[in-house]
Design a protein around this motif. Structure first.
Motif, PDB file in Angstrom:
ATOM      1  N   ALA A 129       3.356   1.835 -26.346  1.00  0.00           N
ATOM      2  CA  ALA A 129       2.588   2.526 -25.326  1.00  0.00           C
ATOM      3  C   ALA A 129       1.129   2.085 -24.629  1.00  0.00           C
ATOM      4  CB  ALA A 129       2.965   3.824 -25.490  1.00  0.00           C
ATOM      5  N   VAL A 156       4.189  10.479 -23.719  1.00  0.00           N
ATOM      6  CA  VAL A 156       3.306   9.859 -23.036  1.00  0.00           C
ATOM      7  C   VAL A 156       4.218   8.476 -22.533  1.00  0.00           C
ATOM      8  CG1 VAL A 156       1.468   8.282 -23.567  1.00  0.00           C
ATOM      9  CG2 VAL A 156       1.427  10.641 -24.334  1.00  0.00           C
ATOM     10  N   LYS A 159       6.298   9.256 -19.692  1.00  0.00           N
ATOM     11  CA  LYS A 159       5.290   9.450 -18.503  1.00  0.00           C
ATOM     12  C   LYS A 159       4.867   8.053 -17.812  1.00  0.00           C
ATOM     13  CE  LYS A 159       2.663  11.216 -15.696  1.00  0.00           C
ATOM     14  NZ  LYS A 159       3.166  11.818 -14.268  1.00  0.00           N
ATOM     15  N   THR A 160       4.775   7.063 -18.696  1.00  0.00           N
ATOM     16  CA  THR A 160       4.503   5.841 -18.158  1.00  0.00           C
ATOM     17  C   THR A 160       5.331   4.890 -17.849  1.00  0.00           C
ATOM     18  OG1 THR A 160       3.836   4.932 -20.308  1.00  0.00           O
ATOM     19  CG2 THR A 160       1.943   5.999 -19.689  1.00  0.00           C
TER      20      THR A 160
ATOM     21  N   HIS B   2      -0.116   0.920 -35.232  1.00  0.00           N
ATOM     22  CA  HIS B   2      -1.113   0.205 -34.763  1.00  0.00           C
ATOM     23  C   HIS B   2      -2.527   0.580 -34.831  1.00  0.00           C
ATOM     24  CE1 HIS B   2      -0.372   3.452 -31.924  1.00  0.00           C
ATOM     25  NE2 HIS B   2      -1.237   2.888 -30.768  1.00  0.00           N
ATOM     26  N   LEU B  36      -4.542  11.506 -24.970  1.00  0.00           N
ATOM     27  CA  LEU B  36      -3.103  11.066 -24.723  1.00  0.00           C
ATOM     28  C   LEU B  36      -2.922   9.768 -25.210  1.00  0.00           C
ATOM     29  CD1 LEU B  36      -2.665  12.282 -20.980  1.00  0.00           C
ATOM     30  CD2 LEU B  36      -1.750  13.360 -23.067  1.00  0.00           C
ATOM     31  N   LEU B  38      -2.231   7.204 -28.495  1.00  0.00           N
ATOM     32  CA  LEU B  38      -1.365   7.580 -29.371  1.00  0.00           C
ATOM     33  C   LEU B  38      -1.838   7.039 -30.689  1.00  0.00           C
ATOM     34  CD1 LEU B  38       1.870   6.308 -27.514  1.00  0.00           C
ATOM     35  CD2 LEU B  38       1.018   8.730 -27.885  1.00  0.00           C
ATOM     36  N   PRO B  96       3.033  17.691 -23.230  1.00  0.00           N
ATOM     37  CA  PRO B  96       1.986  17.920 -22.156  1.00  0.00           C
ATOM     38  C   PRO B  96       2.459  18.227 -20.949  1.00  0.00           C
ATOM     39  CG  PRO B  96       1.645  15.736 -23.266  1.00  0.00           C
ATOM     40  CD  PRO B  96       3.106  16.299 -23.455  1.00  0.00           C
ATOM     41  N   PHE B  98       2.344  17.418 -17.357  1.00  0.00           N
ATOM     42  CA  PHE B  98       1.845  16.449 -16.802  1.00  0.00           C
ATOM     43  C   PHE B  98       1.822  16.792 -15.024  1.00  0.00           C
ATOM     44  CE2 PHE B  98       3.366  13.728 -20.101  1.00  0.00           C
ATOM     45  CZ  PHE B  98       2.033  13.275 -20.605  1.00  0.00           C
ATOM     46  N   ILE B 110      -1.459   9.361 -15.065  1.00  0.00           N
ATOM     47  CA  ILE B 110      -2.528   9.664 -16.046  1.00  0.00           C
ATOM     48  C   ILE B 110      -4.038   8.918 -15.806  1.00  0.00           C
ATOM     49  CG2 ILE B 110      -3.334   9.425 -18.375  1.00  0.00           C
ATOM     50  CD1 ILE B 110      -0.316   9.602 -19.149  1.00  0.00           C
ATOM     51  N   ARG B 114      -6.268   8.144 -22.229  1.00  0.00           N
ATOM     52  CA  ARG B 114      -5.705   7.342 -23.067  1.00  0.00           C
ATOM     53  C   ARG B 114      -6.717   6.167 -23.425  1.00  0.00           C
ATOM     54  NH1 ARG B 114      -0.572   4.549 -21.060  1.00  0.00           N
ATOM     55  NH2 ARG B 114      -0.242   4.804 -22.982  1.00  0.00           N
TER      56      ARG B 114
END
Lengths: 219, 125
Positions: A129, A156, A159-160, B2, B36, B38, B96, B98, B110, B114
């Motif tokens: 993401a 998330v 959402k994307t 990551h 937001l 990750l 959350p 949105f 968003i 991020r």
């Protein structure tokens, strides 16, 4: 005393990835290639959905795939059986692809030889993401066997997503999951579009292809 | 996982900037991670500190600031804050909201939260 000073940087940590992703996107646009970034957990059915997409679209479009996986040869062989070029990208230890992997995967490929590119993006709902690859649409695949609270654990990525695919709906009763709840949760997380599929039973595959066609025509 | 990849990018950028500035040592690094994104901030601090070992940034203090998530409404154009608890280290496990705080529309994207930034570093010369 040593002189102490503050140095303002304001540097985007992912700036290099963003830069390469936008170069990838420009390259795709220049060659008229529509690119789908297919994300989702291990075993959610990404490869199977891509295989169905190849079968249903290969009469209309020239298709190619990047099979990104820890060991890419297995999925790559499955996709190649459908008669399309596949570039295997073995990440070794990484759980996601980034724009740099995609850039190198395309180095020895004739970009004039295909119109649609599917990128299968390893397998989880967290790491991919944060990394733009240069795609035109993000697809998130989630199977009922992951549990019907999985969507709410990863808001998330949903959402994307341009499309959420709730897959393996035929086995929902056997794993005690509600595909309808997952559909509702993906909508409430703000996923642009949500479909229910079963690759084994052929359910929902018309909606899957119809989504792909609408993106291809829009780019 | 990551965090390792992102930590390595931070370390490369910080050491590059420090050497360009002629620093003898890096004493602190301030990062911003949108709420937001990750990224687990405890994990990334650990990995950055590990990668700094043996370099001029060994032992540097790693400070992490948040940035609230915001969404822009495709229907009314308003920008509203996404409600997550910034003190909750596991906030990305919560759901959350949105939707647009002004008109209630779910058609939002968003527009903040991020990002991952290196805000500043403190060096000695």
């Amino acid at each position: 005393m040593h002189k102490v000073s503050d140095v303002k940087m304001g540097q985007d940590i992912l700036r290099i990835n963003r830069h390469i992703a936008s170069e990838n996107r420009e390259l795709f646009d220049r060659h008229g290639i529509t690119v789908f970034n297919v994300m989702g957990a291990i075993g959610s059915g990404k490869t199977c959905l891509i295989e169905h997409a190849i079968e249903m679209l290969k009469g209309e479009y020239r298709i190619a795939c990047i099979a990104g996986d820890v060991v890419a040869s297995y999925d790559s062989e499955r996709m190649a059986r459908h008669g399309v070029p596949v570039i295997p990208v073995s990440t070794g230890k990484e759980c996601h692809l980034d724009a740099h992997f995609v850039e190198h995967a395309l180095e020895d490929v004739d970009l004039a030889s295909f119109d649609v590119l599917f990128i299968e993006n390893v397998g989880n709902l967290i790491c991919p993401a944060d990394f733009d690859l240069g795609e035109h649409a993000k697809v998130v695949v989630v199977s009922v066997s992951e549990g019907d609270d999985i969507v709410l654990k990863h808001p998330v990525i949903f959402k994307t997503a341009d499309l959420t695919v709730v897959n393996k709906v035929d086995i929902a009763p056997y794993v005690g999951a509600s595909a309808e709840k997952m559909h509702k949760d993906a909508v409430s997380c703000g996923s642009s579009s949500v479909i229910l599929t079963s690759c084994r039973k052929g359910e929902g595959l018309a909606s899957w292809v119809s989504f792909l066609r609408s993106v291809i025509k829009g780019t | 996982m990551h965090e390792v990849t992102v930590a390595q990018s931070v370390v490369d950028a910080v050491l590059g900037e420090a050497s360009a500035q002629g620093a003898r040592a890096v004493t602190s690094v301030t990062l911003i991670f949108g709420e937001l994104s990750l990224i687990n901030t405890e994990q990334i601090s650990f990995w950055i500190a590990s990668f700094f070992e043996g370099s001029l940034a060994e032992g540097a203090e790693i400070l992490i600031e948040g940035a609230p998530g915001k969404v822009e409404c495709r229907d009314c154009g308003a920008i509203s804050e996404v409600s997550v608890d910034p003190d909750d280290k596991l906030s990305h496990y919560l759901v959350p909201d949105f939707s647009c705080a002004h008109c209630g529309s779910p058609h939002t994207f968003i527009c903040q939260g991020r990002e991952m930034l290196i805000k500043s570093i403190q060096i000695t010369k």
